[in-house]
Write a protein that holds these residues in place. Structure first.
Motif, PDB file in Angstrom:
ATOM      1  N   LEU A   1       0.818  -1.210   0.000  1.00 14.82           N
ATOM      2  CA  LEU A   1       0.000   0.000   0.000  1.00 14.82           C
ATOM      3  C   LEU A   1       0.857   1.269   0.000  1.00 14.82           C
ATOM      4  O   LEU A   1       0.361   2.349  -0.353  1.00 14.82           O
ATOM      5  CB  LEU A   1      -0.934   0.004   1.217  1.00 14.82           C
ATOM      6  N   GLU A   2       2.114   1.147   0.406  1.00 16.24           N
ATOM      7  CA  GLU A   2       3.020   2.296   0.383  1.00 16.24           C
ATOM      8  C   GLU A   2       3.534   2.592  -1.021  1.00 16.24           C
ATOM      9  O   GLU A   2       4.109   3.652  -1.264  1.00 16.24           O
ATOM     10  CB  GLU A   2       4.213   2.049   1.317  1.00 16.24           C
ATOM     11  N   LEU A   3       3.332   1.658  -1.955  1.00 13.44           N
ATOM     12  CA  LEU A   3       3.786   1.859  -3.329  1.00 13.44           C
ATOM     13  C   LEU A   3       2.778   2.742  -4.065  1.00 13.44           C
ATOM     14  O   LEU A   3       1.698   2.291  -4.434  1.00 13.44           O
ATOM     15  CB  LEU A   3       3.943   0.514  -4.049  1.00 13.44           C
ATOM     16  N   LYS A   4       3.120   3.992  -4.269  1.00 10.39           N
ATOM     17  CA  LYS A   4       2.237   4.933  -4.941  1.00 10.39           C
ATOM     18  C   LYS A   4       2.665   5.099  -6.396  1.00 10.39           C
ATOM     19  O   LYS A   4       3.847   5.332  -6.673  1.00 10.39           O
ATOM     20  CB  LYS A   4       2.280   6.300  -4.249  1.00 10.39           C
ATOM     21  N   PRO A   5       1.733   5.007  -7.347  1.00  6.89           N
ATOM     22  CA  PRO A   5       2.115   5.197  -8.756  1.00  6.89           C
ATOM     23  C   PRO A   5       2.498   6.643  -9.026  1.00  6.89           C
ATOM     24  O   PRO A   5       1.958   7.557  -8.394  1.00  6.89           O
ATOM     25  CB  PRO A   5       0.836   4.811  -9.510  1.00  6.89           C
TER      26      PRO A   5
ATOM     27  N   PRO B   1      14.113   4.597  -5.266  1.00  2.72           N
ATOM     28  CA  PRO B   1      14.314   4.330  -3.829  1.00  2.72           C
ATOM     29  C   PRO B   1      13.180   3.489  -3.230  1.00  2.72           C
ATOM     30  O   PRO B   1      13.421   2.608  -2.402  1.00  2.72           O
ATOM     31  CB  PRO B   1      14.358   5.727  -3.208  1.00  2.72           C
ATOM     32  N   VAL B   2      11.964   3.768  -3.674  1.00  2.00           N
ATOM     33  CA  VAL B   2      10.807   3.014  -3.179  1.00  2.00           C
ATOM     34  C   VAL B   2      10.898   1.562  -3.630  1.00  2.00           C
ATOM     35  O   VAL B   2      10.674   0.633  -2.852  1.00  2.00           O
ATOM     36  CB  VAL B   2       9.489   3.652  -3.679  1.00  2.00           C
ATOM     37  N   ALA B   3      11.240   1.370  -4.906  1.00  3.32           N
ATOM     38  CA  ALA B   3      11.317   0.015  -5.454  1.00  3.32           C
ATOM     39  C   ALA B   3      12.395  -0.809  -4.768  1.00  3.32           C
ATOM     40  O   ALA B   3      12.156  -1.960  -4.368  1.00  3.32           O
ATOM     41  CB  ALA B   3      11.573   0.076  -6.961  1.00  3.32           C
ATOM     42  N   LEU B   4      13.592  -0.235  -4.610  1.00  8.07           N
ATOM     43  CA  LEU B   4      14.686  -0.973  -3.978  1.00  8.07           C
ATOM     44  C   LEU B   4      14.383  -1.306  -2.521  1.00  8.07           C
ATOM     45  O   LEU B   4      14.650  -2.419  -2.053  1.00  8.07           O
ATOM     46  CB  LEU B   4      15.990  -0.171  -4.071  1.00  8.07           C
ATOM     47  N   SER B   5      13.818  -0.344  -1.799  1.00 11.96           N
ATOM     48  CA  SER B   5      13.472  -0.572  -0.395  1.00 11.96           C
ATOM     49  C   SER B   5      12.419  -1.671  -0.272  1.00 11.96           C
ATOM     50  O   SER B   5      12.514  -2.545   0.596  1.00 11.96           O
ATOM     51  CB  SER B   5      12.947   0.719   0.234  1.00 11.96           C
TER      52      SER B   5
ATOM     53  N   MET C   1      12.705   5.097   4.972  1.00  4.80           N
ATOM     54  CA  MET C   1      13.977   5.023   4.265  1.00  4.80           C
ATOM     55  C   MET C   1      13.808   5.375   2.790  1.00  4.80           C
ATOM     56  O   MET C   1      14.630   6.104   2.218  1.00  4.80           O
ATOM     57  CB  MET C   1      14.577   3.618   4.415  1.00  4.80           C
ATOM     58  N   SER C   2      12.754   4.884   2.166  1.00  3.55           N
ATOM     59  CA  SER C   2      12.557   5.145   0.741  1.00  3.55           C
ATOM     60  C   SER C   2      12.136   6.590   0.482  1.00  3.55           C
ATOM     61  O   SER C   2      12.598   7.215  -0.477  1.00  3.55           O
ATOM     62  CB  SER C   2      11.510   4.186   0.172  1.00  3.55           C
TER      63      SER C   2
ATOM     64  N   VAL D   1      19.599   8.741   9.142  1.00  2.00           N
ATOM     65  CA  VAL D   1      18.801   8.293  10.288  1.00  2.00           C
ATOM     66  C   VAL D   1      17.793   7.208   9.898  1.00  2.00           C
ATOM     67  O   VAL D   1      17.692   6.183  10.589  1.00  2.00           O
ATOM     68  CB  VAL D   1      18.109   9.490  10.976  1.00  2.00           C
ATOM     69  N   PRO D   2      17.038   7.366   8.807  1.00  2.00           N
ATOM     70  CA  PRO D   2      16.123   6.281   8.411  1.00  2.00           C
ATOM     71  C   PRO D   2      16.837   4.967   8.103  1.00  2.00           C
ATOM     72  O   PRO D   2      16.330   3.896   8.437  1.00  2.00           O
ATOM     73  CB  PRO D   2      15.434   6.843   7.169  1.00  2.00           C
ATOM     74  N   VAL D   3      18.011   5.051   7.460  1.00  2.00           N
ATOM     75  CA  VAL D   3      18.774   3.826   7.163  1.00  2.00           C
ATOM     76  C   VAL D   3      19.256   3.186   8.461  1.00  2.00           C
ATOM     77  O   VAL D   3      19.270   1.953   8.595  1.00  2.00           O
ATOM     78  CB  VAL D   3      19.968   4.139   6.231  1.00  2.00           C
ATOM     79  N   ALA D   4      19.640   4.024   9.427  1.00  2.00           N
ATOM     80  CA  ALA D   4      20.066   3.496  10.726  1.00  2.00           C
ATOM     81  C   ALA D   4      18.899   2.817  11.435  1.00  2.00           C
ATOM     82  O   ALA D   4      19.053   1.737  12.019  1.00  2.00           O
ATOM     83  CB  ALA D   4      20.630   4.623  11.590  1.00  2.00           C
TER      84      ALA D   4
END
Length: 198
Positions: A30-34, A48-52, A102-103, A110-113
């Motif tokens: 649901l976080e995947l927005k077109p 970034p969204v796709a890789l995450s 992160m994405s 900070v998000p990656v941490a």
């Protein structure tokens, strides 16, 4: 040998865990927005969204697989095991949140941490779950024989800690280390299958 009651509890535990994992995956989807623009360039900008998403999907899939194998070699459970399972699931349910942050920030420090910390805690939770099952079923149980020295688990913990150590100046390197851990576990693990066959 586990009693029928223990087997029923194990089945219920596995069913509940499957449900939680399915919800976690649904939240991530649901976080995947077109993109708003109908162009390939707009889609590519979503990298970034796709890789995450891909990395987190693999992680959840690996844990789901390993939990299934874990239950196959679990002969009996008790209350402490149920609580250990819940503790592990708590961290699993935070993966979608950490993934989204992160994405959306394009792999900021900070998000990656936070993402790495959640992965580390999830690994600790799974280790605790294994420990409690072995503690209840005995050192001669199928699970104890399957886990053995848990070399992959120890290597994973070291890589998580290394990723957190460098995240302040190399967040992309941290993400690469998270991917390495996923790759280590993505390779089929035959320990549980061999234990069942014995």
């Amino acid at each position: 040998m586990a009693t029928n009651a223990h087997q029923m509890d194990s089945s219920r535990l596995e069913a509940f865990t499957d449900g939680v994992m399915a919800v976690a995956l649904t939240i991530m989807v649901l976080e995947l927005k077109p993109p708003h623009a109908p162009a390939w360039r707009a889609l590519a900008a979503q990298w970034p969204v796709a890789l995450s998403y891909i990395l987190s999907f693999i992680y959840i899939g690996i844990y789901w697989n390993n939990h299934h194998h874990l239950m196959r070699v679990t002969e009996g459970i008790r209350g402490r095991i149920l609580w250990a399972n819940l503790y592990w699931l708590f961290w699993m349910t935070l993966i979608p949140f950490a993934t989204a942050w992160m994405s959306e920030t394009e792999f900021a420090t900070v998000p990656v941490a936070l993402y790495g910390f959640v992965l580390l805690m999830a690994a600790c939770g799974f280790f605790l779950l294994q420990h409690e099952i072995v503690r209840f079923n005995g050192r001669d149980s199928l699970l104890a024989k399957a886990v053995g020295r848990d070399t992959k688990g120890k290597i994973s913990a070291v890589l998580y800690l290394a990723a957190l150590a460098v995240v302040s100046w190399q967040p992309y390197l941290s993400c690469a280390l998270y991917a390495v851990v996923a790759a280590i576990w993505f390779i089929p693990d035959r320990r549980f299958e061999r234990a069942v066959m014995r």
